[in-house]
Scaffold this active site. Structure first.
Site, PDB file in Angstrom:
ATOM      1  N   HIS A 199       0.828  -1.202   0.000  1.00 42.01           N
ATOM      2  CA  HIS A 199       0.000   0.000   0.000  1.00 42.01           C
ATOM      3  C   HIS A 199       0.868   1.260   0.000  1.00 42.01           C
ATOM      4  O   HIS A 199       1.614   1.510   0.946  1.00 42.01           O
ATOM      5  CB  HIS A 199      -0.885  -0.029   1.243  1.00 42.01           C
ATOM      6  CG  HIS A 199      -1.779   1.142   1.405  1.00 42.01           C
ATOM      7  ND1 HIS A 199      -1.667   2.021   2.456  1.00 42.01           N
ATOM      8  CD2 HIS A 199      -2.816   1.579   0.651  1.00 42.01           C
ATOM      9  CE1 HIS A 199      -2.600   2.947   2.356  1.00 42.01           C
ATOM     10  NE2 HIS A 199      -3.319   2.704   1.272  1.00 42.01           N
TER      11      HIS A 199
ATOM     12  N   GLU B 134      -4.271   3.952  -8.379  1.00 35.54           N
ATOM     13  CA  GLU B 134      -5.493   4.641  -7.967  1.00 35.54           C
ATOM     14  C   GLU B 134      -5.523   6.042  -8.579  1.00 35.54           C
ATOM     15  O   GLU B 134      -4.662   6.879  -8.290  1.00 35.54           O
ATOM     16  CB  GLU B 134      -5.605   4.735  -6.449  1.00 35.54           C
ATOM     17  CG  GLU B 134      -6.900   5.426  -6.032  1.00 35.54           C
ATOM     18  CD  GLU B 134      -7.103   5.549  -4.542  1.00 35.54           C
ATOM     19  OE1 GLU B 134      -7.879   6.438  -4.134  1.00 35.54           O
ATOM     20  OE2 GLU B 134      -6.491   4.762  -3.789  1.00 35.54           O
TER      21      GLU B 134
ATOM     22  N   ASP C 179      -1.181   6.334  -5.580  1.00 36.12           N
ATOM     23  CA  ASP C 179      -2.181   7.328  -5.957  1.00 36.12           C
ATOM     24  C   ASP C 179      -1.607   8.285  -6.993  1.00 36.12           C
ATOM     25  O   ASP C 179      -0.447   8.698  -6.887  1.00 36.12           O
ATOM     26  CB  ASP C 179      -2.598   8.145  -4.727  1.00 36.12           C
ATOM     27  CG  ASP C 179      -2.961   7.256  -3.550  1.00 36.12           C
ATOM     28  OD1 ASP C 179      -4.086   6.740  -3.547  1.00 36.12           O
ATOM     29  OD2 ASP C 179      -2.115   7.072  -2.644  1.00 36.12           O
TER      30      ASP C 179
ATOM     31  N   HIS D 278      -0.999  11.329  -2.388  1.00 38.39           N
ATOM     32  CA  HIS D 278      -2.332  10.955  -1.901  1.00 38.39           C
ATOM     33  C   HIS D 278      -3.232  12.144  -1.586  1.00 38.39           C
ATOM     34  O   HIS D 278      -4.390  12.175  -1.993  1.00 38.39           O
ATOM     35  CB  HIS D 278      -2.199  10.071  -0.656  1.00 38.39           C
ATOM     36  CG  HIS D 278      -3.515   9.673  -0.069  1.00 38.39           C
ATOM     37  ND1 HIS D 278      -4.185  10.451   0.852  1.00 38.39           N
ATOM     38  CD2 HIS D 278      -4.290   8.584  -0.291  1.00 38.39           C
ATOM     39  CE1 HIS D 278      -5.318   9.866   1.182  1.00 38.39           C
ATOM     40  NE2 HIS D 278      -5.414   8.726   0.514  1.00 38.39           N
TER      41      HIS D 278
ATOM     42  N   GLU E 236       0.586  -0.493  -4.747  1.00 33.57           N
ATOM     43  CA  GLU E 236      -0.537   0.410  -5.003  1.00 33.57           C
ATOM     44  C   GLU E 236      -0.042   1.820  -4.786  1.00 33.57           C
ATOM     45  O   GLU E 236       0.784   2.071  -3.911  1.00 33.57           O
ATOM     46  CB  GLU E 236      -1.679   0.086  -4.047  1.00 33.57           C
ATOM     47  CG  GLU E 236      -2.909   0.978  -4.167  1.00 33.57           C
ATOM     48  CD  GLU E 236      -2.884   2.210  -3.279  1.00 33.57           C
ATOM     49  OE1 GLU E 236      -3.784   3.054  -3.415  1.00 33.57           O
ATOM     50  OE2 GLU E 236      -1.944   2.332  -2.449  1.00 33.57           O
TER      51      GLU E 236
END
Length: 242
Positions: A10, A105, A39, A52, A37
């Site tokens: 993450h 994301e 952003d 993020h 993962e």
């Protein structure tokens, strides 16, 4: 069909290095993660960067919004930081060298869903270094609709937080968007919800899981993958659960 690992790092190995940083992605690979993962949002002048929050305060100590910061200005901020906020292009170069796959994301700042999705996908098209495509996800379902339109062959994940949107019709959204997966807060995951999503043909991923016992419980529910900050502990739990 895309094959998911039992865990995904993450924002990189964010328990071991600053989140969403090149160091965190390199550390994730070093610790044995096969996927990360992260952003993606846009600077004021439309450059996709890996970050993020809408505001730079928490990560950079500067009280300004990313949407009001040009990429050149972001580099001035980066020059003051021990760990820079990377561009998406820089991130993809590191992922390619490390052999990492990714859940990207799409995280648009307010009013920029279409632009963010398009520019993110354009950069991915030009710099993605794997035969296996990235998994695109977003809380902003408009961004996913754009992704479905411009890159329909890449899998899409519907992100939802039932605490913020308890009545959101994720079933209809998943169907309309041709979703591959449902991504939800691990606190919302129940056997009934996981079974329902699976019956609709969706993979299920949960965030953010840092307790090995909770990870095992989720895998026992047939959750496909968990997002974790703690790559080592959850990686060891995954091996012991095989």
């Amino acid at each position: 069909m895309l094959t998911l690992p039992p865990f995904i790092a993450h924002r990189g190995a964010s328990a071991d290095a600053p989140e969403n940083s090149l160091e965190a992605f390199r550390k994730a690979a070093e610790l044995g993660a096969s996927w990360v993962e992260f952003d993606v949002m846009l600077t004021a002048d439309g450059v996709p960067v890996v970050h993020h929050d809408d505001n730079l305060r928490r990560i950079a100590g500067v009280d300004r919004d990313m949407a009001e910061t040009d990429f050149a200005e972001l580099q001035e901020v980066n020059a003051t930081l021990a760990t820079a906020i990377p561009s998406l292009e820089e991130t993809l170069a590191v992922l390619g060298k490390a052999g990492l796959l990714a859940n990207v994301e799409i995280k648009p700042t307010p009013g920029r869903a279409t632009e963010t999705a398009r520019r993110t996908i354009d950069t991915l098209r030009g710099h993605w270094g794997h035969d296996t495509p990235p998994l695109l996800s977003s809380f902003d379902w408009q961004a996913l609709a754009v992704a479905a339109d411009v890159m329909p062959e890449w899998p899409r994940g519907v992100l939802i937080d039932f605490r913020d949107t308890p009545d959101a019709d994720w079933r209809r959204a998943a169907d309309r968007l041709g979703a591959f997966s449902l991504h939800l807060d691990q606190r919302s995951a129940t056997p009934a919800l996981v079974d329902e999503a699976k019956a609709l043909g969706l993979r299920v991923l949960t965030y953010t899981v840092n307790d090995p016992d909770r990870a095992r419980a989720l895998w026992n529910m047939e959750v496909d993958s968990v997002f974790t900050d703690h790559v080592t502990a959850i990686g060891e739990a995954a091996k012991s659960s095989e």
